[in-house]
Design a protein around this motif. Structure first.
Motif, PDB file in Angstrom:
ATOM      1  N   LEU A 109       0.827  -1.205   0.000  1.00  0.00           N
ATOM      2  CA  LEU A 109       0.000   0.000   0.000  1.00  0.00           C
ATOM      3  C   LEU A 109       0.863   1.257   0.000  1.00  0.00           C
ATOM      4  O   LEU A 109       0.516   2.253  -0.651  1.00  0.00           O
ATOM      5  CB  LEU A 109      -0.940  -0.006   1.211  1.00  0.00           C
ATOM      6  N   ALA A 110       1.973   1.227   0.711  1.00  0.00           N
ATOM      7  CA  ALA A 110       2.880   2.381   0.731  1.00  0.00           C
ATOM      8  C   ALA A 110       3.466   2.636  -0.651  1.00  0.00           C
ATOM      9  O   ALA A 110       3.580   3.780  -1.101  1.00  0.00           O
ATOM     10  CB  ALA A 110       3.994   2.166   1.749  1.00  0.00           C
ATOM     11  N   ARG A 111       3.828   1.564  -1.350  1.00  0.00           N
ATOM     12  CA  ARG A 111       4.384   1.724  -2.695  1.00  0.00           C
ATOM     13  C   ARG A 111       3.325   2.222  -3.676  1.00  0.00           C
ATOM     14  O   ARG A 111       3.633   3.000  -4.581  1.00  0.00           O
ATOM     15  CB  ARG A 111       4.983   0.398  -3.158  1.00  0.00           C
ATOM     16  N   VAL A 112       2.092   1.783  -3.489  1.00  0.00           N
ATOM     17  CA  VAL A 112       0.992   2.294  -4.315  1.00  0.00           C
ATOM     18  C   VAL A 112       0.829   3.794  -4.083  1.00  0.00           C
ATOM     19  O   VAL A 112       0.650   4.571  -5.022  1.00  0.00           O
ATOM     20  CB  VAL A 112      -0.322   1.544  -3.997  1.00  0.00           C
ATOM     21  N   ARG A 113       0.915   4.212  -2.823  1.00  0.00           N
ATOM     22  CA  ARG A 113       0.771   5.639  -2.504  1.00  0.00           C
ATOM     23  C   ARG A 113       1.903   6.462  -3.117  1.00  0.00           C
ATOM     24  O   ARG A 113       1.687   7.613  -3.537  1.00  0.00           O
ATOM     25  CB  ARG A 113       0.723   5.839  -0.992  1.00  0.00           C
ATOM     26  N   VAL A 114       3.109   5.889  -3.174  1.00  0.00           N
ATOM     27  CA  VAL A 114       4.230   6.600  -3.795  1.00  0.00           C
ATOM     28  C   VAL A 114       3.921   6.899  -5.248  1.00  0.00           C
ATOM     29  O   VAL A 114       4.088   8.028  -5.732  1.00  0.00           O
ATOM     30  CB  VAL A 114       5.531   5.781  -3.688  1.00  0.00           C
ATOM     31  N   LEU A 115       3.457   5.892  -5.989  1.00  0.00           N
ATOM     32  CA  LEU A 115       3.123   6.104  -7.399  1.00  0.00           C
ATOM     33  C   LEU A 115       1.938   7.055  -7.543  1.00  0.00           C
ATOM     34  O   LEU A 115       1.878   7.842  -8.487  1.00  0.00           O
ATOM     35  CB  LEU A 115       2.825   4.769  -8.072  1.00  0.00           C
ATOM     36  N   GLN A 116       1.009   6.985  -6.592  1.00  0.00           N
ATOM     37  CA  GLN A 116      -0.126   7.902  -6.623  1.00  0.00           C
ATOM     38  C   GLN A 116       0.334   9.344  -6.428  1.00  0.00           C
ATOM     39  O   GLN A 116      -0.124  10.253  -7.118  1.00  0.00           O
ATOM     40  CB  GLN A 116      -1.140   7.518  -5.536  1.00  0.00           C
ATOM     41  N   ARG A 117       1.280   9.550  -5.508  1.00  0.00           N
ATOM     42  CA  ARG A 117       1.803  10.899  -5.290  1.00  0.00           C
ATOM     43  C   ARG A 117       2.558  11.394  -6.522  1.00  0.00           C
ATOM     44  O   ARG A 117       2.444  12.559  -6.898  1.00  0.00           O
ATOM     45  CB  ARG A 117       2.727  10.919  -4.065  1.00  0.00           C
ATOM     46  N   GLN A 118       3.315  10.511  -7.144  1.00  0.00           N
ATOM     47  CA  GLN A 118       4.054  10.896  -8.337  1.00  0.00           C
ATOM     48  C   GLN A 118       3.104  11.319  -9.445  1.00  0.00           C
ATOM     49  O   GLN A 118       3.357  12.298 -10.152  1.00  0.00           O
ATOM     50  CB  GLN A 118       4.934   9.731  -8.803  1.00  0.00           C
ATOM     51  N   LYS A 119       2.018  10.588  -9.588  1.00  0.00           N
ATOM     52  CA  LYS A 119       1.031  10.940 -10.606  1.00  0.00           C
ATOM     53  C   LYS A 119       0.370  12.268 -10.271  1.00  0.00           C
ATOM     54  O   LYS A 119       0.140  13.110 -11.140  1.00  0.00           O
ATOM     55  CB  LYS A 119      -0.031   9.844 -10.714  1.00  0.00           C
TER      56      LYS A 119
END
Length: 227
Positions: A109-119
């Motif tokens: 979930l943390a890695r998903v949030r990282v990509l979400q923030r990048q987007k």
């Protein structure tokens, strides 16, 4: 955020899908490599979670095919293949991240949030249409001075409408972007959610931002600003 999970371990996929949906993400699941690739190419996803050892077509080939057709959807590989060579091979094929099995769900979930923030940074953290504003990352919604509380699904609906202002979006388009592929198009769940969203956004305001276009779909209508 709409996520495609391509994973043939059904039990693991169930745990992952449950965790993602509890975190507010819409998630589709495919167990077959070829079916997963087709789903990724046909539908609009914000992220793909990809196993490498899959029936009919492996994850490396899926990655290569996605990038060959200029599909730049972010991909996180979830794999029991844990050698440095395999990680490098996946990243070179176009993966954005690599998480080795077994993994902790909170790390995923943390890695998903990282990509979400990048987007979010790449696009924009806030979307504003006239007096209506949403924060894509914090999911705060405000119209004028009024704070509006929405469910996860309502927020996804509103985000989709606001990114396409003054455009009539059909039920099929909304289904593809906001709901799972397995959703029954004969159901009235879209109408129910749009009714609730329209009530929350429009209530107390003269201009009705969210409108139903009879026999066509739904739209977020802007207000012309005098020059």
């Amino acid at each position: 955020m709409k996520i495609l999970l391509i994973e043939d371990e059904v039990k693991l996929a169930g745990f992952v899908q449950t965790a993602l949906e509890q975190a507010g993400y819409v998630t589709d699941h495919e167990t077959d490599g070829a079916a997963g690739l087709q789903a990724a190419m046909v539908n609009s996803y914000d992220l793909v979670l990809l196993d490498l050892m899959l029936p009919s077509q492996n994850g490396f080939d899926i990655l290569k095919n996605l990038r060959a057709f200029d599909n730049q959807v972010p991909v996180i590989v979830l794999s029991a293949l844990n050698s440095t060579e395999q990680v490098i091979k996946a990243l070179d094929a176009g993966a954005n991240d690599y998480l080795k099995k077994p993994f902790e769900m909170q790390e995923l979930l943390a890695r998903v949030r990282v990509l979400q923030r990048q987007k979010t940074v790449k696009n924009q953290a806030k979307v504003k249409v006239n007096d209506l504003e949403i924060d894509v990352y914090t999911r705060q919604v405000k119209r004028g001075d009024k704070q509006i509380n929405l469910s996860n699904r309502e927020f996804l609906l509103l985000e989709y409408l606001m990114l396409n202002p003054d455009t009539v979006l059909t039920k099929t388009q909304i289904l593809d972007k906001v709901w799972n592929m397995s959703f029954d198009p004969g159901s009235n769940v879209i109408e129910v959610h749009l009714y609730q969203l329209r009530r929350k956004i429009n209530e107390g305001f003269e201009h009705q931002h969210i409108q139903t276009v009879i026999n066509r779909g739904y739209t977020l209508k802007t207000v012309a600003v005098a020059s």
